[in-house]
Design an enzyme around this catalytic site. Structure first.
Site, PDB file in Angstrom:
ATOM      1  CB  SER A 121      -3.800 -11.530   3.912  1.00 38.00           C
ATOM      2  OG  SER A 121      -3.148 -11.614   5.431  1.00 38.00           O
ATOM      3  N   PRO A 122      -0.208 -12.037   4.137  1.00 33.46           N
ATOM      4  CG  PRO A 122       1.430 -11.179   5.203  1.00 33.46           C
ATOM      5  CD  PRO A 122       0.021 -10.991   4.856  1.00 33.46           C
ATOM      6  CB  CYS A 180       1.649 -19.787   8.401  1.00 34.72           C
ATOM      7  SG  CYS A 180       2.166 -18.174   9.055  1.00 34.72           S
ATOM      8  CB  ALA A 221       4.428 -15.240   9.385  1.00 38.91           C
ATOM      9  CD  GLN A 279       3.330 -11.103   8.487  1.00 43.77           C
ATOM     10  OE1 GLN A 279       3.216 -12.270   8.738  1.00 43.77           O
ATOM     11  NE2 GLN A 279       2.279 -10.436   8.588  1.00 43.77           N
ATOM     12  CE1 TYR A 319       2.633 -16.333  16.117  1.00 42.71           C
ATOM     13  CE2 TYR A 319       1.926 -14.844  14.656  1.00 42.71           C
ATOM     14  CZ  TYR A 319       1.808 -16.286  15.251  1.00 42.71           C
ATOM     15  OH  TYR A 319       1.096 -17.280  14.639  1.00 42.71           O
ATOM     16  NE  ARG A 369      -1.511  -8.604   9.170  1.00 41.46           N
ATOM     17  CZ  ARG A 369      -1.976  -9.524   8.366  1.00 41.46           C
ATOM     18  NH1 ARG A 369      -1.994 -10.907   8.914  1.00 41.46           N
ATOM     19  NH2 ARG A 369      -2.925  -9.359   7.550  1.00 41.46           N
ATOM     20  NE  ARG A 404      -9.418 -18.654   7.725  1.00 36.07           N
ATOM     21  CZ  ARG A 404      -8.661 -18.070   8.572  1.00 36.07           C
ATOM     22  NH1 ARG A 404      -8.657 -16.792   8.486  1.00 36.07           N
ATOM     23  NH2 ARG A 404      -8.095 -18.682   9.751  1.00 36.07           N
TER      24      ARG A 404
END
Length: 370
Positions: free
Chosen positions: A37-38, A40, A72, A114, A197, A245, A337
């Site tokens: 997963s993207p 940050c 992102a 992403q 966002y 997403r 995670r």
């Protein structure tokens, strides 16, 4: 030969794990269904990737993930969540990103990115410094942009409501970012339309109070997302996968709903989007019933439209991931995670599921015995 022994030997020889089955999406074939997963990292200066990103993303490719999606990545300076966000808003960003994608490819994985615009959630301090909003008159701050001049929190500076020229500028930024992503060697683009966002702010009635063609009805509120897709597709080859997403629900009365997400998924499929990454929330403060796999139901619901879906949210165990794929709830599991805790989760999961997969030759001596 005893039947049970025979079955046991057969399973040893043949990979029966659905998690470790292949999946072809346009011109790529994922070697398994585990996707990074993207996430940050807030570790850039002026948007530039560096060795942190190389090792962070590269370690997960080494660990056996089929597709590694970079965090992102802002399509313009003002699109960043923080001043430490990764960016792809100038040509000089390409070189280091290409070094990263080359390494990912060397490990037998595909590289995704992403593309994102933070909207009203832009201009914040780094998480380990408190994440506070930085106002436009402070150091490292700038004026955030949004569909309507409504701040995420009453205590925050109100964003600037985008006019038509501003919307066109954002669409052009996504188009230019897609072209740079192609030059940087990425195989997959994911458009970030979730977590409160900018794109999510447009399609959610909680943050979009516009009265023009970008506000009001469902068709108007999703307009920016569809136009961003059009802009990206002008430079992103049709043969390469395109993901989106979304936040499948706002978890709040009067907000975006799962029924609207299903309707959107049908439209995205018709527009040539290959997969919907099914997350939720983030646009307003709302109670979310956190538990293992709490968002899998969204991926399952959208999958009924015929589009591929990715399941996210507290997926931490091999058996859990296997069941999601085997039960047809999603086509891929997109893990965050757990891969920070264990970048080699795919290798461990293969062992637990008795799947015979290729290890890096440098690590073969540590491979678990069958």
């Amino acid at each position: 030969m005893d039947a049970n022994i025979s079955i046991h030997i057969y399973r040893k020889k043949v990979n029966m794990s659905q998690l470790f089955s292949t999946l072809k999406i346009k011109d790529i074939e994922l070697k398994n269904r585990i996707v990074v997963s993207p996430m940050c990292e807030y570790s850039s200066e002026d948007g530039f990737a560096n060795n942190w990103h190389l090792v962070h993303l590269g370690s997960m490719a080494v660990g056996g993930a089929a597709l590694v999606i970079a965090e992102a990545t802002a399509v313009s300076p003002e699109a960043r969540i923080t001043y430490g966000d990764l960016g792809i808003y100038k040509d000089e960003h390409i070189a280091k990103l290409k070094e990263i994608t080359d390494f990912i490819h060397e490990q037998g994985a595909f590289a995704g990115i992403q593309l994102a615009h933070a909207g009203r959630k832009a201009s914040h301090e780094l998480p380990w410094k408190g994440s506070a909003k930085i106002t436009s008159d402070q150091l490292n701050g700038w004026k955030a942009l949004a569909p309507s001049a409504i701040p995420f929190s009453e205590k925050e500076e109100a964003p600037l409501e985008l006019d038509k020229a501003g919307i066109e500028k954002i669409k052009a930024a996504f188009k230019a970012a897609a072209a740079r992503a192609l030059q940087a060697g990425f195989d997959v683009i994911e458009i970030h339309g979730a977590h409160g966002y900018l794109i999510h702010e447009f399609y959610s009635p909680l943050s979009n109070k516009r009265t023009d063609e970008y506000g009001g009805s469902f068709e108007n509120r999703i307009r920016l997302l569809l136009e961003v897709i059009d802009s990206v597709q002008e430079t992103w080859p049709a043969s390469k996968p395109l993901f989106v997403r979304i936040s499948s629900t706002d978890w709040t009365e009067g907000g975006w709903t799962i029924d609207e997400s299903i309707a959107l998924a049908k439209i995205l499929k018709d527009k040539g989007v290959d997969l919907v990454d099914c997350s939720s929330g983030g646009n307003v403060l709302a109670p979310i019933p956190l538990k293992p796999g709490y968002q899998v139901e969204f991926a399952q619901a959208l999958r009924q439209t015929g589009i591929l879906t990715g399941a996210v949210g507290m997926i931490t165990e091999a058996k859990q991931a296997e069941e999601i794929i085997a039960n047809g709830q999603a086509d891929i599991v997109i893990i965050a995670r757990e891969l920070l805790r264990d970048p080699h989760f795919p290798l461990r999961a293969a062992h637990e599921l008795n799947a015979d997969i290729k290890w890096p030759v440098q690590y073969e001596r540590a491979k678990w015995a069958k």
